[in-house]
Design a protein around this motif. Structure first.
Motif, PDB file in Angstrom:
ATOM      1  N   UNK A  19       0.804  -1.214   0.000  1.00  0.00           N
ATOM      2  CA  UNK A  19       0.000   0.000   0.000  1.00  0.00           C
ATOM      3  C   UNK A  19       0.843   1.272   0.000  1.00  0.00           C
ATOM      4  N   UNK A  20       2.077   1.158  -0.473  1.00  0.00           N
ATOM      5  CA  UNK A  20       2.963   2.314  -0.523  1.00  0.00           C
ATOM      6  C   UNK A  20       4.084   2.056  -1.526  1.00  0.00           C
ATOM      7  N   UNK A  21       4.400   3.083  -2.306  1.00  0.00           N
ATOM      8  CA  UNK A  21       5.567   2.999  -3.178  1.00  0.00           C
ATOM      9  C   UNK A  21       6.820   3.100  -2.299  1.00  0.00           C
ATOM     10  N   UNK A  22       7.977   2.910  -2.889  1.00  0.00           N
ATOM     11  CA  UNK A  22       9.207   3.017  -2.104  1.00  0.00           C
ATOM     12  C   UNK A  22       9.402   4.434  -1.593  1.00  0.00           C
ATOM     13  N   UNK A  23       9.002   5.416  -2.388  1.00  0.00           N
ATOM     14  CA  UNK A  23       9.068   6.806  -1.925  1.00  0.00           C
ATOM     15  C   UNK A  23       8.178   7.025  -0.715  1.00  0.00           C
ATOM     16  N   UNK A  24       6.981   6.459  -0.755  1.00  0.00           N
ATOM     17  CA  UNK A  24       6.061   6.564   0.385  1.00  0.00           C
ATOM     18  C   UNK A  24       6.625   5.854   1.611  1.00  0.00           C
ATOM     19  N   UNK A  25       7.204   4.696   1.405  1.00  0.00           N
ATOM     20  CA  UNK A  25       7.790   3.953   2.525  1.00  0.00           C
ATOM     21  C   UNK A  25       8.928   4.756   3.160  1.00  0.00           C
ATOM     22  N   UNK A  26       9.758   5.372   2.310  1.00  0.00           N
ATOM     23  CA  UNK A  26      10.868   6.174   2.813  1.00  0.00           C
ATOM     24  C   UNK A  26      10.367   7.343   3.657  1.00  0.00           C
ATOM     25  N   UNK A  27       9.239   7.925   3.267  1.00  0.00           N
ATOM     26  CA  UNK A  27       8.688   9.068   4.001  1.00  0.00           C
ATOM     27  C   UNK A  27       7.671   8.639   5.062  1.00  0.00           C
ATOM     28  N   UNK A  28       7.514   7.349   5.263  1.00  0.00           N
ATOM     29  CA  UNK A  28       6.665   6.772   6.327  1.00  0.00           C
ATOM     30  C   UNK A  28       5.187   7.128   6.195  1.00  0.00           C
ATOM     31  N   UNK A  29       4.676   7.020   4.950  1.00  0.00           N
ATOM     32  CA  UNK A  29       3.249   7.198   4.716  1.00  0.00           C
ATOM     33  C   UNK A  29       2.748   6.033   3.873  1.00  0.00           C
ATOM     34  N   UNK A  30       1.441   5.813   3.893  1.00  0.00           N
ATOM     35  CA  UNK A  30       0.866   4.779   3.044  1.00  0.00           C
ATOM     36  C   UNK A  30      -0.582   5.103   2.741  1.00  0.00           C
ATOM     37  N   UNK A  31      -1.068   4.515   1.667  1.00  0.00           N
ATOM     38  CA  UNK A  31      -2.461   4.689   1.270  1.00  0.00           C
ATOM     39  C   UNK A  31      -3.332   3.672   1.996  1.00  0.00           C
ATOM     40  N   UNK A  32      -4.524   4.096   2.351  1.00  0.00           N
ATOM     41  CA  UNK A  32      -5.509   3.197   2.944  1.00  0.00           C
ATOM     42  C   UNK A  32      -6.834   3.365   2.225  1.00  0.00           C
ATOM     43  N   UNK A  33      -7.540   2.260   2.105  1.00  0.00           N
ATOM     44  CA  UNK A  33      -8.862   2.283   1.485  1.00  0.00           C
ATOM     45  C   UNK A  33      -9.879   2.897   2.445  1.00  0.00           C
TER      46      UNK A  33
END
Length: 156
Positions: free
Chosen positions: A84-98
């Motif tokens: 639920x997160x691209x590598x960029x999102x993982x690096x910035x500690x965020x993720x998408x949720x439904x």
């Protein structure tokens, strides 16, 4: 208790997204991180496309637009469907949720990515989306609205 531990604990068994008014920690700093993650993802995808160009002895450069588009599509769909997160999102500690608070699955990842491309393809839509992300309580962009998805701080 660390903030991420609180996020993970809150999401367990709740069946929905946290309220941005009462659970602000889920959305704190997310718009800026989302922008930084987008930039990191662009750098990664372009780097991958350039690598493909070099590995194909220059033939990939003739089709650079196609190579970038294909690499980006595969990258976004696979990473969003996986965690639920691209590598960029993982690096910035965020993720998408439904809408139901769960992580993305393959159909959501495909749909979200295709809508993302539509928004990015048209400057006015991109501008409206950026304003929504920066100014709304849940930080949703135009491509998040049909799914009811949102970006939150990642649970550990």
């Amino acid at each position: 208790m660390a903030m991420n531990e609180g996020v993970a604990g809150w999401l367990e068994g709740r069946g929905g997204l946290p309220d941005p008014e009462t659970e602000r920690r889920f959305y704190a700093g997310v718009p800026a991180r989302r922008l930084f993650a987008f930039i990191l993802d662009l750098v990664f995808v372009w780097g991958l496309a350039l690598l493909v160009g070099l590995l194909t002895l220059g033939l990939g450069f003739l089709l650079l637009g196609f190579v970038v588009a294909a690499a980006d599509l595969i990258y976004r769909v696979s990473t969003l469907a996986n965690r639920s997160a691209t590598w960029g999102m993982r690096f910035t500690a965020i993720e998408l949720r439904r809408r139901d608070g769960e992580r993305f699955d393959l159909p959501h990842a495909i749909g979200h990515t295709l809508l993302f491309y539509v928004v990015v393809a048209f400057a006015p839509l991109l501008l409206v989306s950026a304003i929504l992300m920066a100014g709304s309580a849940m930080g949703r962009g135009l491509h998040d609205l049909p799914f009811g998805s949102t970006m939150i701080n990642s649970p550990a």
